[in-house]
Write a protein that holds these residues in place. Sequence first.
Motif, PDB file in Angstrom:
ATOM      1  N   ARG A 117      45.668  37.951  60.403  1.00  0.00           N
ATOM      2  CA  ARG A 117      45.007  39.173  59.954  1.00  0.00           C
ATOM      3  C   ARG A 117      44.696  38.999  58.474  1.00  0.00           C
ATOM      4  O   ARG A 117      45.602  38.960  57.658  1.00  0.00           O
ATOM      5  CB  ARG A 117      45.894  40.383  60.169  1.00  0.00           C
ATOM      6  CG  ARG A 117      46.217  40.601  61.630  1.00  0.00           C
ATOM      7  CD  ARG A 117      47.042  41.845  61.879  1.00  0.00           C
ATOM      8  NE  ARG A 117      47.649  41.833  63.193  1.00  0.00           N
ATOM      9  CZ  ARG A 117      47.012  42.053  64.327  1.00  0.00           C
ATOM     10  NH1 ARG A 117      45.726  42.277  64.312  1.00  0.00           N
ATOM     11  NH2 ARG A 117      47.651  42.027  65.482  1.00  0.00           N
ATOM     12  N   GLY A 118      43.391  38.851  58.176  1.00  0.00           N
ATOM     13  CA  GLY A 118      42.958  38.618  56.796  1.00  0.00           C
ATOM     14  C   GLY A 118      41.867  37.562  56.768  1.00  0.00           C
ATOM     15  O   GLY A 118      41.530  36.965  57.792  1.00  0.00           O
ATOM     16  N   ASP A 119      41.291  37.350  55.598  1.00  0.00           N
ATOM     17  CA  ASP A 119      40.192  36.400  55.445  1.00  0.00           C
ATOM     18  C   ASP A 119      40.704  34.982  55.232  1.00  0.00           C
ATOM     19  O   ASP A 119      41.794  34.781  54.691  1.00  0.00           O
ATOM     20  CB  ASP A 119      39.319  36.797  54.243  1.00  0.00           C
ATOM     21  CG  ASP A 119      38.634  38.136  54.440  1.00  0.00           C
ATOM     22  OD1 ASP A 119      38.583  38.629  55.597  1.00  0.00           O
ATOM     23  OD2 ASP A 119      38.139  38.697  53.451  1.00  0.00           O
ATOM     24  N   ILE A 120      39.897  34.013  55.669  1.00  0.00           N
ATOM     25  CA  ILE A 120      40.204  32.600  55.466  1.00  0.00           C
ATOM     26  C   ILE A 120      39.031  31.965  54.737  1.00  0.00           C
ATOM     27  O   ILE A 120      37.872  32.163  55.106  1.00  0.00           O
ATOM     28  CB  ILE A 120      40.429  31.868  56.803  1.00  0.00           C
ATOM     29  CG1 ILE A 120      41.627  32.444  57.548  1.00  0.00           C
ATOM     30  CG2 ILE A 120      40.603  30.373  56.570  1.00  0.00           C
ATOM     31  CD1 ILE A 120      41.850  31.860  58.933  1.00  0.00           C
ATOM     32  N   GLU A 121      39.322  31.181  53.690  1.00  0.00           N
ATOM     33  CA  GLU A 121      38.320  30.404  52.974  1.00  0.00           C
ATOM     34  C   GLU A 121      38.753  28.945  53.015  1.00  0.00           C
ATOM     35  O   GLU A 121      39.913  28.641  52.754  1.00  0.00           O
ATOM     36  CB  GLU A 121      38.204  30.859  51.522  1.00  0.00           C
ATOM     37  CG  GLU A 121      37.666  32.260  51.370  1.00  0.00           C
ATOM     38  CD  GLU A 121      37.516  32.669  49.915  1.00  0.00           C
ATOM     39  OE1 GLU A 121      37.161  31.805  49.088  1.00  0.00           O
ATOM     40  OE2 GLU A 121      37.755  33.844  49.617  1.00  0.00           O
ATOM     41  N   ALA A 122      37.799  28.046  53.337  1.00  0.00           N
ATOM     42  CA  ALA A 122      38.133  26.627  53.418  1.00  0.00           C
ATOM     43  C   ALA A 122      36.952  25.789  52.949  1.00  0.00           C
ATOM     44  O   ALA A 122      35.798  26.143  53.179  1.00  0.00           O
ATOM     45  CB  ALA A 122      38.507  26.245  54.848  1.00  0.00           C
ATOM     46  N   THR A 123      37.263  24.663  52.300  1.00  0.00           N
ATOM     47  CA  THR A 123      36.209  23.739  51.885  1.00  0.00           C
ATOM     48  C   THR A 123      35.985  22.651  52.921  1.00  0.00           C
ATOM     49  O   THR A 123      34.949  22.008  52.917  1.00  0.00           O
ATOM     50  CB  THR A 123      36.538  23.088  50.525  1.00  0.00           C
ATOM     51  OG1 THR A 123      37.800  22.435  50.631  1.00  0.00           O
ATOM     52  CG2 THR A 123      36.574  24.126  49.426  1.00  0.00           C
ATOM     53  N   SER A 124      36.950  22.443  53.812  1.00  0.00           N
ATOM     54  CA  SER A 124      36.783  21.440  54.867  1.00  0.00           C
ATOM     55  C   SER A 124      36.532  22.145  56.199  1.00  0.00           C
ATOM     56  O   SER A 124      36.547  23.368  56.286  1.00  0.00           O
ATOM     57  CB  SER A 124      38.018  20.549  54.952  1.00  0.00           C
ATOM     58  OG  SER A 124      39.160  21.307  55.237  1.00  0.00           O
ATOM     59  N   ASP A 125      36.310  21.374  57.253  1.00  0.00           N
ATOM     60  CA  ASP A 125      36.004  21.925  58.573  1.00  0.00           C
ATOM     61  C   ASP A 125      37.174  22.760  59.096  1.00  0.00           C
ATOM     62  O   ASP A 125      38.315  22.598  58.663  1.00  0.00           O
ATOM     63  CB  ASP A 125      35.707  20.795  59.558  1.00  0.00           C
ATOM     64  CG  ASP A 125      34.475  19.989  59.170  1.00  0.00           C
ATOM     65  OD1 ASP A 125      33.695  20.466  58.322  1.00  0.00           O
ATOM     66  OD2 ASP A 125      34.283  18.895  59.723  1.00  0.00           O
ATOM     67  N   MET A 126      36.882  23.641  60.064  1.00  0.00           N
ATOM     68  CA  MET A 126      37.899  24.526  60.634  1.00  0.00           C
ATOM     69  C   MET A 126      37.735  24.591  62.144  1.00  0.00           C
ATOM     70  O   MET A 126      36.623  24.775  62.647  1.00  0.00           O
ATOM     71  CB  MET A 126      37.736  25.932  60.046  1.00  0.00           C
ATOM     72  CG  MET A 126      38.552  27.025  60.706  1.00  0.00           C
ATOM     73  SD  MET A 126      40.292  26.995  60.295  1.00  0.00           S
ATOM     74  CE  MET A 126      40.256  27.435  58.587  1.00  0.00           C
ATOM     75  N   ARG A 127      38.837  24.410  62.861  1.00  0.00           N
ATOM     76  CA  ARG A 127      38.862  24.638  64.311  1.00  0.00           C
ATOM     77  C   ARG A 127      39.841  25.768  64.571  1.00  0.00           C
ATOM     78  O   ARG A 127      40.996  25.710  64.153  1.00  0.00           O
ATOM     79  CB  ARG A 127      39.283  23.395  65.077  1.00  0.00           C
ATOM     80  CG  ARG A 127      39.352  23.702  66.580  1.00  0.00           C
ATOM     81  CD  ARG A 127      39.593  22.523  67.450  1.00  0.00           C
ATOM     82  NE  ARG A 127      39.654  22.971  68.833  1.00  0.00           N
ATOM     83  CZ  ARG A 127      38.652  22.936  69.689  1.00  0.00           C
ATOM     84  NH1 ARG A 127      37.490  22.448  69.308  1.00  0.00           N
ATOM     85  NH2 ARG A 127      38.785  23.377  70.924  1.00  0.00           N
TER      86      ARG A 127
END
Length: 133
Positions: A26-36
């Motif tokens: 529950r909340g936002d996710i920020e990523a510079t690499s790929d996400m599965r």
Amino acid sequence: MFKNSNKEVSVDLGKTNRIVESTIIRGDIEATSDMRLDGELHGNLFVKGRVVVGAKAKIIGNIDCENADVEGVVEGIIKVKDLLSVKANANIKGELIVGRLSVEPGGNMEVTCQMLGQGGKEVKSGNKQAKGE
């Protein structure tokens, strides 16, 4: 002799973040690499690379990324600068803003869709007609 100005970006190449089944965030996710994502996200997902929404995954929120493959459930705004691939098991409700779109037979979408032009810029629609030469 050689400059390594892109060192920060190249560090994340080839790496993939994973959120496994039975995980709820529950909340936002920020990523510079790929996400599965194979679990559940109640929030927004901002990824500079590719997003893969697995068959059992569920996202209630917005997605902003470069490329995406969706097999699971997404409810929200999906903004993909390049290619969004909607797989046969996908169930999407909301709004699409994409550079390119691929939909497999069986993919379920209840969306409005806006296509981006070259370079990821929004295409303005109007009633202008093309003139032949």
